[in-house]
Design a protein around this motif. Structure first.
Motif, PDB file in Angstrom:
ATOM      1  N   LEU A  77      37.669  48.190  47.815  1.00 38.43           N
ATOM      2  CA  LEU A  77      38.119  46.855  48.222  1.00 38.43           C
ATOM      3  C   LEU A  77      37.348  45.753  47.505  1.00 38.43           C
ATOM      4  O   LEU A  77      37.919  44.707  47.172  1.00 38.43           O
ATOM      5  N   PHE A  78      36.062  45.966  47.244  1.00 40.01           N
ATOM      6  CA  PHE A  78      35.295  45.000  46.444  1.00 40.01           C
ATOM      7  C   PHE A  78      35.911  44.888  45.050  1.00 40.01           C
ATOM      8  O   PHE A  78      36.120  43.787  44.531  1.00 40.01           O
ATOM      9  N   ASP A  79      36.183  46.019  44.440  1.00 44.35           N
ATOM     10  CA  ASP A  79      36.752  46.018  43.087  1.00 44.35           C
ATOM     11  C   ASP A  79      38.152  45.411  43.082  1.00 44.35           C
ATOM     12  O   ASP A  79      38.539  44.721  42.125  1.00 44.35           O
ATOM     13  N   ALA A 126      41.206  38.402  41.699  1.00 44.48           N
ATOM     14  CA  ALA A 126      40.625  37.083  41.410  1.00 44.48           C
ATOM     15  C   ALA A 126      40.549  36.855  39.911  1.00 44.48           C
ATOM     16  O   ALA A 126      40.726  35.729  39.428  1.00 44.48           O
ATOM     17  N   GLY A 127      40.330  37.939  39.151  1.00 44.64           N
ATOM     18  CA  GLY A 127      40.232  37.854  37.701  1.00 44.64           C
ATOM     19  C   GLY A 127      41.518  37.429  37.034  1.00 44.64           C
ATOM     20  O   GLY A 127      41.502  36.918  35.908  1.00 44.64           O
ATOM     21  N   ARG A 128      42.626  37.604  37.707  1.00 46.71           N
ATOM     22  CA  ARG A 128      43.893  37.130  37.131  1.00 46.71           C
ATOM     23  C   ARG A 128      44.398  35.868  37.820  1.00 46.71           C
ATOM     24  O   ARG A 128      45.586  35.542  37.746  1.00 46.71           O
ATOM     25  N   ALA A 149      30.669  36.780  45.981  1.00 50.32           N
ATOM     26  CA  ALA A 149      30.837  35.326  46.064  1.00 50.32           C
ATOM     27  C   ALA A 149      30.620  34.626  44.734  1.00 50.32           C
ATOM     28  O   ALA A 149      31.031  33.475  44.556  1.00 50.32           O
ATOM     29  N   LYS A 150      29.976  35.280  43.785  1.00 49.87           N
ATOM     30  CA  LYS A 150      29.753  34.706  42.456  1.00 49.87           C
ATOM     31  C   LYS A 150      30.958  34.855  41.541  1.00 49.87           C
ATOM     32  O   LYS A 150      31.017  34.232  40.472  1.00 49.87           O
ATOM     33  N   VAL A 151      31.928  35.683  41.965  1.00 48.13           N
ATOM     34  CA  VAL A 151      33.098  35.920  41.121  1.00 48.13           C
ATOM     35  C   VAL A 151      33.993  34.681  41.135  1.00 48.13           C
ATOM     36  O   VAL A 151      34.309  34.146  42.201  1.00 48.13           O
ATOM     37  N   VAL A 168      25.190  31.818  50.739  1.00 47.16           N
ATOM     38  CA  VAL A 168      24.158  31.305  49.838  1.00 47.16           C
ATOM     39  C   VAL A 168      23.824  32.397  48.838  1.00 47.16           C
ATOM     40  O   VAL A 168      23.333  33.467  49.205  1.00 47.16           O
ATOM     41  N   THR A 169      24.137  32.163  47.600  1.00 48.40           N
ATOM     42  CA  THR A 169      23.841  33.150  46.563  1.00 48.40           C
ATOM     43  C   THR A 169      22.626  32.715  45.768  1.00 48.40           C
ATOM     44  O   THR A 169      22.417  31.520  45.526  1.00 48.40           O
TER      45      THR A 169
END
Length: 400
Positions: free
Chosen positions: A267-269, A275-277, A303-305, A389-390
Motif C-alpha cells: 500500500l505504501f508503494d 502520486a507519481g503520475r 509524506a515527502k513524496v 512533521v518530517t
C-alpha cells in the motif's frame, strides 16, 4: 417564539433522522465528546444501532471483535435493545473473537445468560494467526450495519468511527453467508475443505444499484481473508488496490493504523506510484500509528513524496475522566476521484487482509462519495489533525 422555534427545530431534526434512515444507504458516524468531528450528512451510530435492533422481528446475527458495555452508556442502550429483541422472540446469535473474550468476558457472559441469545467464540488465531476483526450485524436477514465501530461503549462516545447501514437484502444475505460459515468454524475449529459457496454473491460485476441522496449508487461487499471466505465473494484487498491503482485525480484516506509491518509495503508503494503520475493523495492516520517508531518513519517518508499530504489525528483527552483505549481516530475508509467510497473494518496492515476476518462495503457513485468526502473534509480541517512533521533532508557534505 423562542420556545416555538426550538420545538420546530426538534421536530425537523427528528423528521430528518427518520428520512435518512428510510434510505437504503445511511452513513453513520460516532463522534467523540468535546470534539468538532461529524458531518451534517451522516446519522449518529448509537441511534442507528438501537433503531435497527428494535426493528428486528425474527433474527439478529452479530459478528464482532468484542463486546464491552458500562452502565449509563450508549452501549448499555444497545445491550438492552438486544435483550428486548430476545424477549419478544427474536433469535439472537452473537459471534466474537476468542482473544478479547477472555480479556473482557463480562458483557458477553451477561448476554449469554439471556434466553433466546446464543453466543459463540471463534479462535481465528489458531486458524490463520489473525482475529475476528469484522464489525457488523444483520437484522431479519435483510438490514445490515458494517463499519469501524466495535461493540464497545467507547466506540459510540469517545472514538471517531464510520459505518454504513444498508437496507439491501441481497448484500445482507452475503453477510449472512459469511456469518454462517464462521459460526460453523467456531464449533469445528477448522476451515472446511472445500469452502462453502455464497448462495447469491453480489460482486463488482453485479452490484446492487440503489437511490441515495439524489443519485444512483452501485453497492457491493468485499471480504478478508480469502482463505476462509465463502466462494464467489470479492476479495477486499483486491478491490482496494484496484480502485487506488486506477485513480485519475484524487485519493482521500482516513485510517487508524497504516504500517508496513513485516516488510509488506504494497500500500505504501501503491500510493507512491499513483502520486507519481499526478494523483493528489491525502491521508489521515491516528497518532496511535506514530507510536511505532518504524511506522512513524515510514509515514514521514511517505509524506515527502510529491502529491502526498498526510495529517496525524491526535484527539484531546476527555475533560471528565481518563479513558483507556479511547480518544482516537478509528475510521477506515477512502474515496477515489469523488466517484466512489470504500468503507471497511480493516486497518492498513497485511494481517488485516490476509489473516483476520474483515469486511468492506464499496459504494460506486458521486452521491455516496460526496458524503464520505464531507466526513473527510471535517476531519482534515479539525483542530485535532496536524500535518506530519518530517525531518529536513540530510544534505551531503562536499566531497574533499
Amino acid at each position: 417564539m423562542k420556545k416555538l422555534t426550538l420545538a420546530l427545530l426538534l421536530v425537523l431534526t427528528m423528521c430528518q433522522a427518520r428520512f435518512a434512515e428510510a434510505s437504503p444507504v445511511v452513513f453513520a458516524e460516532s463522534i467523540p465528546l468535546e470534539t468538532d468531528y461529524g458531518s451534517s450528512l451522516t446519522a449518529r451510530a448509537p441511534q442507528v444501532w438501537v433503531n435497527m435492533i428494535n426493528s428486528a422481528s425474527k433474527t439478529l446475527d452479530i459478528g464482532e471483535f468484542y463486546i464491552v458495555s458500562r452502565p449509563g452508556s450508549a452501549m448499555a442502550n444497545v445491550v438492552d435493545a438486544i435483550k428486548a429483541a430476545a424477549a419478544r422472540g427474536v433469535r439472537v446469535r452473537i459471534l466474537i473473537d476468542s482473544v478479547f473474550y477472555y480479556k473482557m468476558p463480562e458483557t458477553p457472559n451477561e448476554l449469554k445468560k439471556v434466553p433466546g441469545v446464543e453466543l459463540r467464540i471463534i479462535n481465528i488465531s489458531k486458524l490463520s494467526g489473525g482475529v475476528m476483526h469484522a464489525k457488523y450485524f444483520i437484522v431479519d436477514g435483510k438490514d445490515l450495519y458494517v463499519g469501524s465501530q466495535n461493540f464497545d461503549w467507547r466506540s459510540l462516545e469517545q472514538i471517531h468511527e464510520l459505518g454504513v447501514r444498508l437496507s439491501i437484502p441481497e448484500i445482507a444475505a452475503n453477510f449472512t453467508d459469511v456469518f454462517n460459515s464462521d459460526w460453523a468454524i467456531s464449533q469445528t475449529g477448522a476451515i472446511p475443505a472445500p469452502l462453502p459457496v455464497a448462495k447469491h454473491p453480489i460482486t463488482s460485476a453485479n452490484a446492487v444499484t440503489v437511490s441515495y441522496n439524489g443519485g444512483s449508487v452501485a453497492v457491493y461487499p468485499a471480504f478478508s481473508p480469502a482463505s476462509f471466505t465463502p466462494g464467489g465473494l470479492d476479495s477486499e484487498i483486491a478491490e482496494l488496490t484496484s480502485y487506488i491503482e486506477n485513480a485519475r485525480k484524487s485519493v482521500k484516506i482516513q485510517v487508524m493504523q497504516f504500517k508496513a509491518k513485516g516488510g509488506w509495503r504494497v500500500l505504501f508503494d501503491l500510493l507512491t506510484r499513483v502520486a507519481g503520475r499526478g494523483v493528489k493523495v491525502q491521508l489521515i492516520v491516528a497518532d496511535w500509528t506514530m507510536r511505532d517508531s518504524t511506522a512513524a518513519r515510514d509515514i514521514k517518508e511517505l509524506a515527502k513524496v510529491p502529491n502526498i499530504s498526510i495529517k496525524v489525528s491526535s484527539i484531546a483527552p476527555y475533560s471528565q475522566e481518563q479513558i483507556e483505549f479511547a480518544r482516537v481516530e478509528h475510521c477506515k475508509y477512502f474515496t477515489v476521484d469523488g466517484e466512489m467510497a470504500f468503507v471497511s473494518t480493516s486497518n492498513w496492515e497485511r494481517a488485516y487482509f490476509y489473516q483476520s476476518r474483515n469486511a468492506a462495503i464499496i459504494l460506486k457513485g458521486a452521491a455516496a462519495a460526496a458524503t464520505a468526502e464531507d466526513i473527510f473534509r471535517v476531519s482534515w480541517n479539525s483542530r485535532f489533525a496536524k500535518p506530519v512533521v518530517t525531518e529536513a533532508p540530510v544534505v551531503p557534505s562536499a566531497v574533499k
